[in-house]
Scaffold this active site. Sequence first.
Site, mmCIF file in Angstrom:
data_model
loop_
_atom_site.group_PDB
_atom_site.id
_atom_site.type_symbol
_atom_site.label_atom_id
_atom_site.label_comp_id
_atom_site.label_asym_id
_atom_site.label_seq_id
_atom_site.Cartn_x
_atom_site.Cartn_y
_atom_site.Cartn_z
ATOM 1 N NE ARG A 5 -29.586 26.045 39.202
ATOM 2 C CZ ARG A 5 -29.676 25.097 38.258
ATOM 3 N NH1 ARG A 5 -29.062 25.245 37.097
ATOM 4 N NH2 ARG A 5 -30.384 24.006 38.471
ATOM 5 C CE LYS A 13 -27.455 24.060 42.622
ATOM 6 N NZ LYS A 13 -28.707 24.011 43.396
ATOM 7 C CG HIS A 59 -33.699 31.364 42.946
ATOM 8 N ND1 HIS A 59 -32.694 30.834 42.171
ATOM 9 C CD2 HIS A 59 -34.371 30.312 43.454
ATOM 10 C CE1 HIS A 59 -32.756 29.514 42.215
ATOM 11 N NE2 HIS A 59 -33.765 29.166 42.981
ATOM 12 N NE ARG A 68 -33.541 27.604 38.638
ATOM 13 C CZ ARG A 68 -33.142 26.907 37.587
ATOM 14 N NH1 ARG A 68 -32.952 27.495 36.435
ATOM 15 N NH2 ARG A 68 -32.919 25.605 37.683
ATOM 16 C CG HIS A 105 -34.918 21.457 38.220
ATOM 17 N ND1 HIS A 105 -36.196 21.903 38.423
ATOM 18 C CD2 HIS A 105 -34.109 22.424 38.708
ATOM 19 C CE1 HIS A 105 -36.159 23.080 39.021
ATOM 20 N NE2 HIS A 105 -34.903 23.426 39.192
ATOM 21 C CE1 TYR A 144 -36.162 27.334 41.095
ATOM 22 C CE2 TYR A 144 -36.011 25.171 42.093
ATOM 23 C CZ TYR A 144 -35.455 26.385 41.787
ATOM 24 O OH TYR A 144 -34.177 26.647 42.186
#
Length: 168
Positions: A35, A59, A130, A133, A156, A165
């Site tokens: 990210r 995150k 993004h 990704r 994830h 995604y």
Amino acid sequence: TSAEADRLLASCDRATAIGRRDHAVLLLLGRLGMRAGEVVAMCLDDIDWETGEFVVRGKGGYQDRLPLPPDVGEALADYLSHGRPCCESRRVFLRARAPQGPLAGPAGLDDIVSRALGRAGIDPPRRGAHLLRHSLATRMLRGGASLVEIGQALRHRCLSTTEIYAKV
């Protein structure tokens, strides 16, 4: 596509400090699916050259240790040795213009990606960090990777996020 990803990387003039920085950034985003915020947060101390690993600050305060692929390691080493300006900041990636310091945030990476897309002659509907990704997930799916494998690569925590995604 893979060809467009190659063109994107080739658009960086690695004879310049900015080109070296941008090449390393694009590899982290496009090859490892990091990210933008994770790339911006990278510190010099996060890279363990002896073990060939580095720490990703993700995150939700998560931290993961990832292997450092040789091409990504070489790009980072090239930028750190021949492109990164002297600065007291421990962040890996710095602004190209004065005052010297870390990138202001993920928007700085969006600018790097957008400029590289323009140089490579690629005009997607959305232009930002993004995009790379999502592109990695799609290329992995087309290459036969399972959603579980893609989710692991993107770090994830939930398979339903990976489904967003991995579009074809």
